[in-house]
Design an enzyme around this catalytic site. Structure first.
Site, short mmCIF file in Angstrom:
data_model
loop_
_atom_site.label_atom_id
_atom_site.label_comp_id
_atom_site.label_asym_id
_atom_site.label_seq_id
_atom_site.Cartn_x
_atom_site.Cartn_y
_atom_site.Cartn_z
N GLY A 159 23.34 23.89 -38.25
CA GLY A 159 23.37 23.32 -39.60
C GLY A 159 22.26 22.33 -39.85
N GLN A 160 21.17 22.42 -39.08
CA GLN A 160 20.04 21.50 -39.29
C GLN A 160 19.31 21.86 -40.57
OE1 GLN A 160 17.25 21.35 -36.01
NE2 GLN A 160 16.13 19.60 -36.88
N SER A 161 19.15 20.90 -41.47
CA SER A 161 18.44 21.18 -42.73
C SER A 161 17.10 20.48 -42.82
CB SER A 161 19.32 20.81 -43.93
OG SER A 161 19.59 19.43 -43.94
N HIS B 168 16.91 14.10 -35.61
CA HIS B 168 17.62 12.91 -36.10
C HIS B 168 19.03 12.89 -35.55
CE1 HIS B 168 17.95 16.20 -39.04
NE2 HIS B 168 19.16 15.77 -39.31
#
Ligand code: 5GP
Ligand code: ZN
Length: 113
Positions: A92-94, A99
């Site tokens: 789910g990295q956008s 980070h």
């Protein structure tokens, strides 16, 4: 890539953000779309695409230590909090700049979606 990367631009001060920590190596700022009363992102200033690209384990350790220090500063350490790193498509990295999410101020649920 790093020129247009949104978190590189925040690290360089080109895009405003509500900073809660800022040193030579790392920055921490409030998430634009908070998912909890406290939702802070901890980033390295150097562009690293994701956890899968992170070779510097000492830096990763310092990022986690900064997350814990900010949790104490935000007075959520005693009630508890969650640290999350989303990696890649299924994670789910956008934003493709490493980070740590620091989330707290409410009870979290498990499992995550
Ligand atoms: P990811 O989905 O990659 O794990 O998390 C990216 C996070 O960055 C999201 O929670 C999103 O709300 C936050 N975000 C995206 N763009 C900006 C921005 O320009 N400023 C701030 N402060 N947060 C952002
Ligand atoms: Zn970047």
């Amino acid at each position: 890539m790093a020129e247009s990367c949104i978190f590189c631009r925040i690290a360089r001060g080109e895009i405003p953000a509500q900073m809660v920590a800022n040193n030579k190596e790392m920055a921490a700022f409030r998430d634009l779309n908070p998912q909890a009363p406290v939702h802070i992102l901890i980033i390295p200033k150097k562009h690293i695409g994701s956890l899968d690209d992170a070779a510097d384990s000492d830096l990763l350790g310092r990022m986690m230590a900064l997350a814990a220090a900010i949790a104490r500063q935000e007075k959520i350490a005693k009630t508890g909090y969650r640290t999350v790193i989303n990696t890649g498509k299924d994670g789910g990295q956008s934003v493709d700049h490493l980070h740590i999410h620091l989330l707290g101020g409410r009870a979290m649920t498990w499992p995550p979606g």
